[in-house]
Design a protein around this motif. Structure first.
Motif, PDB file in Angstrom:
ATOM      1  N   ILE A  39      24.010 -29.337  18.388  1.00 44.53           N
ATOM      2  CA  ILE A  39      22.897 -28.585  18.985  1.00 44.53           C
ATOM      3  C   ILE A  39      21.783 -29.536  19.404  1.00 44.53           C
ATOM      4  O   ILE A  39      21.246 -29.447  20.512  1.00 44.53           O
ATOM      5  CB  ILE A  39      22.390 -27.528  17.989  1.00 44.53           C
ATOM      6  CG1 ILE A  39      23.460 -26.455  17.779  1.00 44.53           C
ATOM      7  CG2 ILE A  39      21.082 -26.908  18.474  1.00 44.53           C
ATOM      8  CD1 ILE A  39      23.173 -25.526  16.618  1.00 44.53           C
ATOM      9  N   GLU A  40      21.460 -30.471  18.531  1.00 42.48           N
ATOM     10  CA  GLU A  40      20.390 -31.427  18.844  1.00 42.48           C
ATOM     11  C   GLU A  40      20.820 -32.383  19.961  1.00 42.48           C
ATOM     12  O   GLU A  40      19.999 -32.789  20.778  1.00 42.48           O
ATOM     13  CB  GLU A  40      20.010 -32.206  17.591  1.00 42.48           C
ATOM     14  CG  GLU A  40      18.735 -32.985  17.726  1.00 42.48           C
ATOM     15  CD  GLU A  40      17.513 -32.122  17.977  1.00 42.48           C
ATOM     16  OE1 GLU A  40      16.599 -32.616  18.677  1.00 42.48           O
ATOM     17  OE2 GLU A  40      17.458 -30.982  17.499  1.00 42.48           O
ATOM     18  N   LEU A  41      22.095 -32.713  20.027  1.00 41.09           N
ATOM     19  CA  LEU A  41      22.600 -33.558  21.106  1.00 41.09           C
ATOM     20  C   LEU A  41      22.439 -32.857  22.453  1.00 41.09           C
ATOM     21  O   LEU A  41      22.067 -33.485  23.447  1.00 41.09           O
ATOM     22  CB  LEU A  41      24.068 -33.915  20.862  1.00 41.09           C
ATOM     23  CG  LEU A  41      24.726 -34.825  21.884  1.00 41.09           C
ATOM     24  CD1 LEU A  41      24.060 -36.190  21.901  1.00 41.09           C
ATOM     25  CD2 LEU A  41      26.205 -34.961  21.583  1.00 41.09           C
ATOM     26  N   THR A  42      22.700 -31.563  22.491  1.00 39.49           N
ATOM     27  CA  THR A  42      22.485 -30.785  23.716  1.00 39.49           C
ATOM     28  C   THR A  42      21.021 -30.834  24.132  1.00 39.49           C
ATOM     29  O   THR A  42      20.704 -30.993  25.313  1.00 39.49           O
ATOM     30  CB  THR A  42      22.936 -29.330  23.492  1.00 39.49           C
ATOM     31  OG1 THR A  42      24.295 -29.336  23.077  1.00 39.49           O
ATOM     32  CG2 THR A  42      22.794 -28.519  24.763  1.00 39.49           C
ATOM     33  N   ARG A  43      20.143 -30.727  23.151  1.00 38.83           N
ATOM     34  CA  ARG A  43      18.694 -30.821  23.461  1.00 38.83           C
ATOM     35  C   ARG A  43      18.318 -32.203  23.985  1.00 38.83           C
ATOM     36  O   ARG A  43      17.474 -32.325  24.876  1.00 38.83           O
ATOM     37  CB  ARG A  43      17.882 -30.493  22.218  1.00 38.83           C
ATOM     38  CG  ARG A  43      17.934 -29.051  21.842  1.00 38.83           C
ATOM     39  CD  ARG A  43      17.034 -28.757  20.678  1.00 38.83           C
ATOM     40  NE  ARG A  43      17.237 -27.390  20.231  1.00 38.83           N
ATOM     41  CZ  ARG A  43      17.147 -26.993  18.987  1.00 38.83           C
ATOM     42  NH1 ARG A  43      16.851 -27.851  18.029  1.00 38.83           N
ATOM     43  NH2 ARG A  43      17.338 -25.740  18.670  1.00 38.83           N
ATOM     44  N   LEU A  44      18.934 -33.246  23.428  1.00 41.34           N
ATOM     45  CA  LEU A  44      18.656 -34.597  23.920  1.00 41.34           C
ATOM     46  C   LEU A  44      19.100 -34.749  25.367  1.00 41.34           C
ATOM     47  O   LEU A  44      18.390 -35.343  26.190  1.00 41.34           O
ATOM     48  CB  LEU A  44      19.366 -35.639  23.058  1.00 41.34           C
ATOM     49  CG  LEU A  44      18.828 -35.895  21.664  1.00 41.34           C
ATOM     50  CD1 LEU A  44      19.685 -36.933  20.953  1.00 41.34           C
ATOM     51  CD2 LEU A  44      17.399 -36.355  21.707  1.00 41.34           C
ATOM     52  N   PHE A  45      20.273 -34.221  25.692  1.00 44.35           N
ATOM     53  CA  PHE A  45      20.743 -34.282  27.079  1.00 44.35           C
ATOM     54  C   PHE A  45      19.808 -33.513  28.004  1.00 44.35           C
ATOM     55  O   PHE A  45      19.511 -33.972  29.112  1.00 44.35           O
ATOM     56  CB  PHE A  45      22.161 -33.718  27.195  1.00 44.35           C
ATOM     57  CG  PHE A  45      23.231 -34.726  26.889  1.00 44.35           C
ATOM     58  CD1 PHE A  45      23.399 -35.849  27.672  1.00 44.35           C
ATOM     59  CD2 PHE A  45      24.083 -34.542  25.822  1.00 44.35           C
ATOM     60  CE1 PHE A  45      24.383 -36.773  27.404  1.00 44.35           C
ATOM     61  CE2 PHE A  45      25.081 -35.451  25.539  1.00 44.35           C
ATOM     62  CZ  PHE A  45      25.228 -36.569  26.327  1.00 44.35           C
ATOM     63  N   GLN A  46      19.343 -32.358  27.578  1.00 37.18           N
ATOM     64  CA  GLN A  46      18.446 -31.571  28.422  1.00 37.18           C
ATOM     65  C   GLN A  46      17.088 -32.238  28.578  1.00 37.18           C
ATOM     66  O   GLN A  46      16.464 -32.137  29.628  1.00 37.18           O
ATOM     67  CB  GLN A  46      18.306 -30.164  27.852  1.00 37.18           C
ATOM     68  CG  GLN A  46      19.580 -29.363  27.991  1.00 37.18           C
ATOM     69  CD  GLN A  46      19.516 -28.027  27.303  1.00 37.18           C
ATOM     70  OE1 GLN A  46      18.552 -27.705  26.618  1.00 37.18           O
ATOM     71  NE2 GLN A  46      20.567 -27.229  27.473  1.00 37.18           N
ATOM     72  N   SER A  47      16.620 -32.942  27.562  1.00 39.26           N
ATOM     73  CA  SER A  47      15.328 -33.623  27.673  1.00 39.26           C
ATOM     74  C   SER A  47      15.408 -34.835  28.600  1.00 39.26           C
ATOM     75  O   SER A  47      14.387 -35.269  29.139  1.00 39.26           O
ATOM     76  CB  SER A  47      14.826 -34.046  26.300  1.00 39.26           C
ATOM     77  OG  SER A  47      15.625 -35.077  25.779  1.00 39.26           O
ATOM     78  N   THR A  48      16.599 -35.396  28.787  1.00 37.81           N
ATOM     79  CA  THR A  48      16.757 -36.559  29.672  1.00 37.81           C
ATOM     80  C   THR A  48      17.390 -36.168  30.995  1.00 37.81           C
ATOM     81  O   THR A  48      17.918 -37.027  31.698  1.00 37.81           O
ATOM     82  CB  THR A  48      17.624 -37.633  28.986  1.00 37.81           C
ATOM     83  OG1 THR A  48      18.898 -37.076  28.691  1.00 37.81           O
ATOM     84  CG2 THR A  48      16.974 -38.150  27.733  1.00 37.81           C
ATOM     85  N   ARG A  49      17.353 -34.896  31.339  1.00 38.03           N
ATOM     86  CA  ARG A  49      17.992 -34.432  32.573  1.00 38.03           C
ATOM     87  C   ARG A  49      17.376 -35.084  33.814  1.00 38.03           C
ATOM     88  O   ARG A  49      18.084 -35.493  34.722  1.00 38.03           O
ATOM     89  CB  ARG A  49      17.882 -32.914  32.670  1.00 38.03           C
ATOM     90  CG  ARG A  49      18.663 -32.328  33.819  1.00 38.03           C
ATOM     91  CD  ARG A  49      18.701 -30.827  33.735  1.00 38.03           C
ATOM     92  NE  ARG A  49      19.461 -30.359  32.597  1.00 38.03           N
ATOM     93  CZ  ARG A  49      20.761 -30.104  32.609  1.00 38.03           C
ATOM     94  NH1 ARG A  49      21.440 -30.288  33.720  1.00 38.03           N
ATOM     95  NH2 ARG A  49      21.383 -29.678  31.540  1.00 38.03           N
ATOM     96  N   ASP A  50      16.050 -35.195  33.873  1.00 34.02           N
ATOM     97  CA  ASP A  50      15.391 -35.773  35.045  1.00 34.02           C
ATOM     98  C   ASP A  50      15.421 -37.298  35.023  1.00 34.02           C
ATOM     99  O   ASP A  50      15.654 -37.934  36.043  1.00 34.02           O
ATOM    100  CB  ASP A  50      13.953 -35.279  35.132  1.00 34.02           C
ATOM    101  CG  ASP A  50      13.887 -33.783  35.375  1.00 34.02           C
ATOM    102  OD1 ASP A  50      14.830 -33.242  35.991  1.00 34.02           O
ATOM    103  OD2 ASP A  50      12.910 -33.154  34.934  1.00 34.02           O
ATOM    104  N   SER A  51      15.157 -37.878  33.879  1.00 39.25           N
ATOM    105  CA  SER A  51      15.183 -39.335  33.783  1.00 39.25           C
ATOM    106  C   SER A  51      15.476 -39.728  32.347  1.00 39.25           C
ATOM    107  O   SER A  51      15.127 -39.010  31.414  1.00 39.25           O
ATOM    108  CB  SER A  51      13.853 -39.942  34.218  1.00 39.25           C
ATOM    109  OG  SER A  51      12.833 -39.563  33.321  1.00 39.25           O
TER     110      SER A  51
END
Length: 148
Positions: A36-48
């Motif tokens: 779950i936290e890995l998904t959040r990390l990917f979403q937080s780095t979506r733009d850069s």
């Protein structure tokens, strides 16, 4: 928050001793919370930004511990980090297949921002030069038969 508040219930004292140094700078999660936290990390780095995922076998031998004290199961340490956040989980041998299936699904869903390689420049370059080497090639030599 102390170390004991971050450690999942199934992790024993041996693992706590192994990971004390690592956990001081990294949050240790159970497997489901890690995904779950890995998904959040990917979403937080979506733009850069980027997410680095590493995996290694968890081994540690203290000088005071004998071979009989070591746990019999194999474990794996999975880490993920961005520029600002680090997370990790301990993967038991019995959970490998289920965890890697879930991890693969997370990676497939989050891989939407990958950019395709621009091949138009390479295609134009081959058209200008005439499509590469057009000289005839000598026939390949036949293989010598093997003797039984």
């Amino acid at each position: 928050a102390s170390l004991y508040h971050r450690v999942p219930d199934q992790v024993n004292q041996y693992t706590i001793a192994i990971l004390y140094y690592t956990v001081r700078t990294m949050v240790l999660l159970d497997n489901e919370k890690f995904l779950i936290e890995l998904t959040r990390l990917f979403q937080s780095t979506r733009d850069s930004g980027s997410v680095n995922i590493t995996q290694k076998r968890l081994t540690f031998k203290a000088k005071k511990m004998s071979d009989e004290d070591l746990p019999p199961t194999n474990r794996c340490l999975i880490r993920a980090k961005t520029e600002k956040k680090k997370i990790s989980t301990i993967l038991e041998a019995k959970d490998v297949l289920r965890f890697h299936t879930s991890l693969t699904n997370v990676l497939k869903v989050q891989a939407t921002n990958l950019k395709r390689k621009d091949r138009s420049k390479a295609k134009k370059a081959t058209e200008v030069t005439g499509g590469g080497d057009s000289s005839p090639r000598p026939p390949s030599s036949p293989r010598a038969p093997t003797v039984p």
